[in-house]
Design an enzyme around this catalytic site. Structure first.
Site, PDB file in Angstrom:
ATOM      1  N   HIS B 447       0.811  -1.222   0.000  1.00  0.00           N
ATOM      2  CA  HIS B 447       0.000   0.000   0.000  1.00  0.00           C
ATOM      3  C   HIS B 447       0.849   1.279   0.000  1.00  0.00           C
ATOM      4  O   HIS B 447       2.032   1.244   0.208  1.00  0.00           O
ATOM      5  CB  HIS B 447      -1.034  -0.009   1.131  1.00  0.00           C
ATOM      6  CG  HIS B 447      -0.488   0.043   2.525  1.00  0.00           C
ATOM      7  ND1 HIS B 447      -1.265   0.328   3.603  1.00  0.00           N
ATOM      8  CD2 HIS B 447       0.762  -0.167   3.021  1.00  0.00           C
ATOM      9  CE1 HIS B 447      -0.536   0.302   4.696  1.00  0.00           C
ATOM     10  NE2 HIS B 447       0.687   0.011   4.376  1.00  0.00           N
ATOM     11  N   GLU B 448       0.197   2.390  -0.318  1.00  0.00           N
ATOM     12  CA  GLU B 448       0.870   3.697  -0.444  1.00  0.00           C
ATOM     13  C   GLU B 448       1.990   3.659  -1.488  1.00  0.00           C
ATOM     14  O   GLU B 448       3.032   4.276  -1.313  1.00  0.00           O
ATOM     15  CB  GLU B 448       1.434   4.149   0.913  1.00  0.00           C
ATOM     16  CG  GLU B 448       0.393   4.459   1.959  1.00  0.00           C
ATOM     17  CD  GLU B 448      -0.419   5.711   1.643  1.00  0.00           C
ATOM     18  OE1 GLU B 448      -0.033   6.480   0.756  1.00  0.00           O
ATOM     19  OE2 GLU B 448      -1.474   5.891   2.283  1.00  0.00           O
ATOM     20  N   GLY B 449       1.760   2.929  -2.575  1.00  0.00           N
ATOM     21  CA  GLY B 449       2.791   2.788  -3.607  1.00  0.00           C
ATOM     22  C   GLY B 449       3.589   1.537  -3.355  1.00  0.00           C
ATOM     23  O   GLY B 449       4.296   1.428  -2.356  1.00  0.00           O
TER      24      GLY B 449
END
Lengths: 597, 597
Positions: B447-449
């Protein structure tokens, strides 16, 4: 039929183009088989695994075994799959013909097992334990015990267990305290608590045959005091019919991270819940001679540890191919520089996704080559005509066993993690199987001797045995491959040179470690040694595959060459800093103190 | 109070002995705080986390959020913990005083957050998302929106979300298709389906404030067409009171591998389930200017990605200390050569177990140093008096952000896996927390890239920006540490030399990659570059810690020196083969073809 469990093409490549399975049929032991039989077995396995093992893979995780305080209830689909497996006579696949087995070579049986481990390792485990149990009895038990207990296991009607560990004795088996009290009729009464016993109770088979480590009265401390007993859940009459319930119960079941289809139990022997023959105590039969229980267990450890490596490989194979399938179908993003007005492309178009898939291919197919090579050594050990050649196979297998157990377990985990990463957020959900494979996989560096125990086995035992005979044999085989690779030319020659340089360094480093003088210092970095040796061995087996691929044309061979290139460029060099650390005799972990944490 | 979540001693070391938190209080922005306040905050956090976050850690996994087709129900203990968190004013911890926040430096707030991420990351996530949401609004939204939505979030009465991804647009945000239709009253009606929205619906707060990426009519394709909107679950009147239900529902929730306490949803905007103001369409408010939605999101990405690194570190910290605790208490086996008649010893006595614990210490404390260093840069960016120094902090933070996001995520996973391995079979059961931490941890590289996106961010964007200014700044700081370490002498000097050699090579390799000419070739091994840079940076921060430890006496400093030694002997050299691969401009993955798999 599902195709995303194992690469059938790769299995054929390894079995026929590399290991020459046909040659096995020219050995006396396997003369009843024809090479076509092997292909038929692989196809049958693919079909059974796809139709009866794969469909309940998720269900066997979600509906894990339940213990109602008396009995254990397991998902019925597991029992149904194992009945199909039994109907196909697969419980008896590798067993000797003299005991009613099919006597299929281990090489082929292991290749076939890939389908089942990839489809549903938790279900296969019941069969695997039963086969291992029967194999031990056939090798070490008196004929009367074999006659009574083995045929129902080879028919898949009774399942087997291995009851080794205890709550206070996990890796340290010398500390088991289960007692075996001799009876006047030649049997024994067993009393004690076991732990970590897979398939220790369930409703899947008519009887459960426990192999139990226990100590006779006045047995010496440590491993030499351990004997082995057969203890059935239901007593068995001379005619094979089932009698009263033996005094075997379970205290509870373990709730695991993964591999949940296989119930894991804490059995209790002889607590008086049942009173066979009118008194408490589980009735057992001594296997072989007193005090040799652990020897018998270790005798079959090669096969059991190979089995873990095979399970890890099958698990990683399924995750790899499922992530490959996803990467080919999932559109997301565009190549660098392509404008957002263009349609999205399948993620396999992104280099980093291909990297993750190629790494998985290199791990999975490298591990499978290792597993099948070791299975072939099991066959060589019992079927080569020449006695010296049989001994050589046994010695080599001894050295490779800690590696075939640990390498697929370690890199299968990394591989399965990459499968999750390919799927991204989807891979983190239980809508896809990859997370389940990843959880299942985590068991493999723990059971059948932890990763650290494999390391001590390799460096503290196998490497030292017979003045390093095993390691020299291994080096000789690697050298032979290097010589053949140099004839292939091109990248194979470059890879051969890279392998040769590391092989020589491993030799030097090994001598250096042996020269350190104390076992503590020698084994202070045993795990690093195991991991370096593992990568060296798998690089060797990638070179073997590259040699077989040679200059043959076609996508399959291009893929083999590219995966070999990946392994030599991205993986083998990882061992250089490990060898530096070993060469320096690093003592950082040895000298770390409890109070400093 | 539990002590096996975070090392309080290490937090104090990093905050006071290393980062000189007291100096922050001499800056105008933080002048209202005294250093003792920081210690009080850490103690309060330890207490709250231990008493209210840790106890439901297992329950929040076993009783995951339920969606009844209309509403989502979350374990009440999660709501209770967050109420305690709100009562302690921790939602407002880092927010500016002008908006009613406590304006505590990020360095200190992040240190305090360690307790909560270690205790229960799934519960903390609701607060973290709310703080991030409020922070974005305070920075980019018009005052009227801030007044309406921010105070209830800083008070912990309303929770926030980030609704970015869509089913067809995960990592590729330019492909979102959610539409925002302008209304005559200046609001917008939002229509579209989102995916992977954490905390997207639940029964924990009075309202839910969604930040939604959507496209205005005639917006250009790609990221430049994206605008950002505030869309509350319940409409909010001018006086702040809650009105009718907005047209926001959820299509379902995702069932995850871990981090299950945080509900993950697929929200639907504007499908007509509700008709606010008498018609379908979710009413939203534009944040800032049209077309700048992704810029606003990225503006807060540094903090969000640092948050992931902090979460990964806290998770690994808890697993490490729990496995340390187990290793000190669990008797099993004996040192080499000790007879079986002697009692078993705690497993921490075995070198390989100490190796696994020392590796965890090196990963966890290395990651924590990285996280706090980056948090300090966040503070520097907003509180240093000198403008050039603020800009320098921003540039350096830009380069370090992909590393602080990815390194703790990757090595936190390895660390948590080692925690399982220390426990052996017990670690594979759900009777112990380590397996849950391991599952929770697996989210962080996604998550978050994703990990791969961090790699492209580092090599394809941050390294190239301003002619490599960020990398040069980083190199300058590393050089400064190397100079100080050489004054310390002994092993620190040896480590300084080892770091200097790698730093120079990273510089050469970077120039080589830039010179490859095409973005495809340059980034073909971006992940390898990210991982090599990450290990280099953490080695630097271990050298920093070693310098601070200096020759000070005591177990704590001995442990710091030994962990630094471990990192330099066992970890830093891992990057040498990576740098070789990068120096060679390897194209193996780039040239791999779909058909070859």
């Amino acid at each position: 039929m599902t195709s995303n469990l194992v690469s059938a093409r790769n299995l054929r490549f390894l079995l026929h183009e590399w290991l020459d399975a046909a040659e096995l049929t020219r050995r006396e032991r396997y003369a009843d088989h024809a090479p076509e039989d092997f292909d038929a077995l692989l196809e049958l396995s693919e079909q059974l695994a796809s139709e009866h093992f794969a469909p309940h893979y998720r269900a066997s995780d979600e509906q894990e075994p339940q213990f109602d305080g008396t009995d254990v209830h397991v998902l019925p689909a597991i029992g149904e799959a194992l009945r199909r497996y039994a109907e196909a006579d697969l419980f008896a696949l590798g067993a000797p013909a003299e005991h009613g087995g099919l006597q299929v070579p281990s090489t082929v049986a292991t290749a076939a097992s890939m389908w089942f481990s990839a489809a549903n390792i938790g279900t296969l485990c019941y069969a695997f334990l039963t086969q291992a149990n029967a194999s031990l009895l056939m090798t070490h038990a008196a004929p009367k015990l074999v006659e009574r207990f083995v045929p129902p296991m080879l028919e898949g009607r009774w399942f087997g267990t291995m009851a080794l560990s205890e709550p206070q004795a996990g890796s340290s088996l010398g500390d088991v305290t289960t007692r075996a009290v001799p009876q006047s009729d030649g049997t024994y009464r067993i009393f004690g608590n076991k732990m970590w016993v897979s398939a220790g109770d369930h409703d899947l088979s008519d009887n459960i045959v426990h192999l139990v480590l226990a100590k006779l009265p006045d047995a010496p401390a440590g491993t030499k005091g351990i004997s082995l007993f057969v203890v059935p859940k239901f007593l068995v009459a001379d005619d094979g019919s089932l009698g009263e319930r033996n005094d075997v119960t379970i205290a509870g079941i373990n709730h695991k991270l993964g591999s949940r289809g296989t119930v894991n139990t804490a059995p209790v022997f002889g607590d008086g819940t049942f009173t066979p023959g009118g008194e408490p105590g589980a009735i057992g039969h001594l296997v072989g001679e007193p005090g040799r229980g652990l020897n018998y267990m270790f005798h079959m450890m090669n096969a059991a540890r190979l089995g873990v490596g095979a399970a890890a490989t099958g698990t990683a194979s399924a995750a790899y191919l499922k992530s490959l399938d996803y990467a080919r179908q999932r559109p997301q993003g565009r190549p660098l520089g392509v404008p957002a007005t263009e349609p999205q492309v399948p993620i396999i178009e992104h280099t980093d996704v291909r990297r993750m898939l190629l790494a998985q291919k290199a791990y999975v197919e490298g591990a499978l080559a290792l597993v099948l090579y070791c299975a072939r050594l099991l066959d060589d050990e019992v079927s080569l005509a020449d006695e010296a050649a049989r001994a050589e196979a046994a010695t080599l297998l001894g050295v490779l066993t800690p590696i075939v157990k640990s390498w697929p377990s370690q890199w299968g985990q990394e591989s399965t993690s990459l499968a999750i990463q390919v799927l991204g957020g989807a891979g983190y959900t239980r809508d896809y199987d990859v997370e389940q494979h990843w959880r299942d996989q985590r068991l493999n560096p723990i059971h059948e001797g932890t990763h650290g125990i494999q390391a001590l086995d390799l460096l503290g035992r196998k490497v030292l045995a017979d003045g390093g005979a095993g390691l020299m044999l291994l080096a000789g085989r690697i050298e032979a491959t290097i010589a053949r690779a140099r004839e292939v030319g091109g990248r194979a020659t470059v890879h051969a040179d890279a392998l040769k340089a590391r092989l020589d360094r491993v030799g030097e480093v090994t001598l250096g470690l042996v020269g350190l003088g104390t076992p503590e210092k020698m084994t202070a970095n045993a795990t690093t040694y195991l991991e370096a040796a593992g990568h060296l061995v798998v690089a060797w087996l990638w070179l073997e595959q590259e040699v077989v691929a040679g200059a043959q044309e076609g996508d399959f061979y291009d893929g083999k060459r590219q995966a070999a290139e990946f392994f030599f460029v991205s993986e083998l060099p990882r061992i250089d800093p490990m060898l530096d650390l070993l060469a320096a005799g690093d003592l950082t972990s040895l000298e770390m103190r409890d109070a400093w944490f």
